[in-house]
Design a protein around this motif. Sequence first.
Motif, PDB file in Angstrom:
ATOM      1  N   SER A   7      -7.379  -1.963 -10.241  1.00 48.20           N
ATOM      2  CA  SER A   7      -7.589  -1.879  -8.800  1.00 48.20           C
ATOM      3  C   SER A   7      -6.416  -2.488  -8.063  1.00 48.20           C
ATOM      4  N   ALA A   8      -6.250  -2.045  -6.820  1.00 41.40           N
ATOM      5  CA  ALA A   8      -5.204  -2.567  -5.941  1.00 41.40           C
ATOM      6  C   ALA A   8      -5.798  -2.771  -4.559  1.00 41.40           C
ATOM      7  N   GLY A   9      -5.401  -3.856  -3.893  1.00 43.81           N
ATOM      8  CA  GLY A   9      -5.920  -4.173  -2.569  1.00 43.81           C
ATOM      9  C   GLY A   9      -4.847  -4.089  -1.500  1.00 43.81           C
ATOM     10  N   SER A  36      -2.678  -6.342  -7.458  1.00 49.42           N
ATOM     11  CA  SER A  36      -3.369  -5.354  -8.286  1.00 49.42           C
ATOM     12  C   SER A  36      -3.437  -5.846  -9.720  1.00 49.42           C
ATOM     13  N   LYS A  39      -8.934  -3.999 -14.856  1.00 51.63           N
ATOM     14  CA  LYS A  39     -10.358  -4.336 -14.912  1.00 51.63           C
ATOM     15  C   LYS A  39     -10.677  -5.095 -16.176  1.00 51.63           C
ATOM     16  N   GLU A  46     -14.326  -2.663  -7.526  1.00 54.65           N
ATOM     17  CA  GLU A  46     -14.345  -3.558  -6.361  1.00 54.65           C
ATOM     18  C   GLU A  46     -14.203  -5.019  -6.778  1.00 54.65           C
ATOM     19  N   CYS A  48     -12.868  -6.144  -9.496  1.00 51.30           N
ATOM     20  CA  CYS A  48     -11.510  -6.291 -10.012  1.00 51.30           C
ATOM     21  C   CYS A  48     -10.530  -6.523  -8.869  1.00 51.30           C
ATOM     22  N   CYS A  49     -10.645  -5.729  -7.821  1.00 54.52           N
ATOM     23  CA  CYS A  49      -9.747  -5.842  -6.667  1.00 54.52           C
ATOM     24  C   CYS A  49      -9.821  -7.239  -6.061  1.00 54.52           C
ATOM     25  N   GLU A  52      -8.368  -9.905  -8.526  1.00 52.21           N
ATOM     26  CA  GLU A  52      -6.910  -9.840  -8.642  1.00 52.21           C
ATOM     27  C   GLU A  52      -6.226 -10.420  -7.406  1.00 52.21           C
ATOM     28  N   ILE A  63     -14.042  -6.035   0.541  1.00 54.63           N
ATOM     29  CA  ILE A  63     -13.671  -4.625   0.589  1.00 54.63           C
ATOM     30  C   ILE A  63     -14.121  -4.044   1.928  1.00 54.63           C
ATOM     31  N   GLN A  82      -7.712   2.297  -8.665  1.00 56.36           N
ATOM     32  CA  GLN A  82      -8.464   2.517  -7.433  1.00 56.36           C
ATOM     33  C   GLN A  82      -7.871   1.614  -6.354  1.00 56.36           C
ATOM     34  N   TYR A  83      -7.514   2.203  -5.219  1.00 56.37           N
ATOM     35  CA  TYR A  83      -6.965   1.465  -4.084  1.00 56.37           C
ATOM     36  C   TYR A  83      -8.070   1.217  -3.062  1.00 56.37           C
TER      37      TYR A  83
END
Length: 132
Positions: A7-9, A36, A39, A46, A48-49, A52, A63, A82-83
Amino acid sequence: MENWQGSAGVCVNTKGQVLMVLQGLPEEKKAWTIPSGGKEDNETFEECCIREIREETGYDTRIIQPLFSKKSVIYGINVEVQYFEVEITGGEAKIQDPDNLIHKIAWKSANEISKLELSFPEDREFLIQTIR
């Protein structure tokens, strides 16, 4: 074929800057990216994001919405990232990355992003458009 998921935020502040980290192994040339990572077992994209971002920047986030999924094959591995759009809910800038890959935390403007050495150059236009 092996699979890797992460994941990436994407977090934009009120000044129109994106939260980014300078990353790389000690012997590598460092490059910028949004927070990012991969997992862990039984973790949602979510979760994971959020984890991280906390590990790499010290910020707590929530989120706002999913943005998109980026799928590719790298070195024979199926990669899915997933972004998510996120907002900061607490914490402070503090590197606490257990992998010791993060070297700086900074907020970057569209102008700065256009010139940065990025870990994932394909994200440049998306990040600039997100700010504008």
